[in-house]
Design an enzyme around this catalytic site. Sequence first.
Site, PDB file in Angstrom:
ATOM      1  N   GLY A 149     -33.148 -20.009 -20.313  1.00 57.04           N
ATOM      2  CA  GLY A 149     -32.535 -18.792 -19.820  1.00 57.04           C
ATOM      3  C   GLY A 149     -33.492 -17.622 -19.917  1.00 57.04           C
ATOM      4  O   GLY A 149     -34.487 -17.653 -20.656  1.00 57.04           O
ATOM      5  N   CYS A 150     -33.200 -16.571 -19.165  1.00 55.32           N
ATOM      6  CA  CYS A 150     -34.112 -15.430 -19.124  1.00 55.32           C
ATOM      7  C   CYS A 150     -34.144 -14.676 -20.452  1.00 55.32           C
ATOM      8  O   CYS A 150     -35.224 -14.361 -20.966  1.00 55.32           O
ATOM      9  CB  CYS A 150     -33.744 -14.497 -17.969  1.00 55.32           C
ATOM     10  SG  CYS A 150     -31.996 -14.045 -17.887  1.00 55.32           S
ATOM     11  N   TYR A 151     -32.971 -14.389 -21.016  1.00 54.91           N
ATOM     12  CA  TYR A 151     -32.951 -13.720 -22.315  1.00 54.91           C
ATOM     13  C   TYR A 151     -33.624 -14.556 -23.396  1.00 54.91           C
ATOM     14  O   TYR A 151     -34.436 -14.030 -24.182  1.00 54.91           O
ATOM     15  CB  TYR A 151     -31.517 -13.409 -22.734  1.00 54.91           C
ATOM     16  CG  TYR A 151     -30.875 -12.218 -22.071  1.00 54.91           C
ATOM     17  CD1 TYR A 151     -31.440 -10.948 -22.117  1.00 54.91           C
ATOM     18  CD2 TYR A 151     -29.648 -12.350 -21.416  1.00 54.91           C
ATOM     19  CE1 TYR A 151     -30.828  -9.853 -21.527  1.00 54.91           C
ATOM     20  CE2 TYR A 151     -29.019 -11.264 -20.823  1.00 54.91           C
ATOM     21  CZ  TYR A 151     -29.606 -10.008 -20.886  1.00 54.91           C
ATOM     22  OH  TYR A 151     -28.989  -8.939 -20.307  1.00 54.91           O
TER      23      TYR A 151
END
Length: 342
Positions: A149-151
């Site tokens: 995921g990006c986070y």
Amino acid sequence: MTDPPLRVAVIGATGYAGGELIRLLATHPSVEIASVHARDRDGMPLGDEVPQLAPLGLTLSSADPCDDIDVAFLALPSGASAPVAERLAAAGTTVIDIGSDLRLRDPAAYPAWYGIEHPRPALLARSVYGLTELARDRLAGAELIANPGCYPTAALLALAPLAEAGLLVGEVIVDAKSGVSGAGKSAGPAFAFTELVGATAAYGIGGHRHTPEISQGLAAAGAADLRLTFVPHLVPQARGILATCYVQLADDLGPDELTAVYEERYGDEPFVHVTARPPATKHAWGTNHAFVHAVRTNERRAVVVSVIDNMGKGAAGQAIQNMNVARGLPETTGLLGTAVFP
């Protein structure tokens, strides 16, 4: 004699991540975009749905990819990727899932955080969590790759060097801001321009589904007993993530010693850069580059700031980086562009 290009397919081609994948793949010298797929759009020109990609002349298909696909990128909602991944991997295709279905190692964690039973839990043990800088040795030849995921990408790039060095103890706070493209095209009214312009808003406090992914990554890096607080925010911009991480250190490192931890860890990395000043999200705009800055703030305390493009290193760019490693290509192929600035 040169090797033939890899034949690639993008499934979920009309979303933000799918579109960014196609944009990057279109100039990758070692691939051929064999097919692009979207539900209920068979025969439609891709440019009708994603106008900026009209010059590529691609046509959407609603059918499954052909059997001669070398690499398939899945940009699908939670619960939709795993059955497709299972079928394609069985046919010998390298599968890179940009969605959430292969990210969590514990099958029981998936329904707890995503609200549905995992459709193919047996795949989890077979997949590699593809934060490339932390998994390079396991990616070569991998058949199933979970794109982070990006986070978690931003947070783990900031924190992994300290975790690997045994320097993280106690509580870690990850305060992260994201552009609204991370929510995808189907996001509801809370993500509309009229709601966000001039505003910054926290969301998912205490229950964001990227929380267990960050904890899992920290544990894999050697910091299993931390107490993690993760608070994401939406900011009124299209792209970019800035993660500000507040940490307690096992030893009282001086400023130069702290910086040295990061320079030693990332000194040979082509896409992670240790900066002398706090970076801004525009430094990574449209790229696969990440920027990290660490500061000692008090005795055994530090703040680490990391910046990525959520569509680049946080999604499509990292997926291509993973493909390059998995398929034996030079890791940086097709990804060395720098940000459009200002």
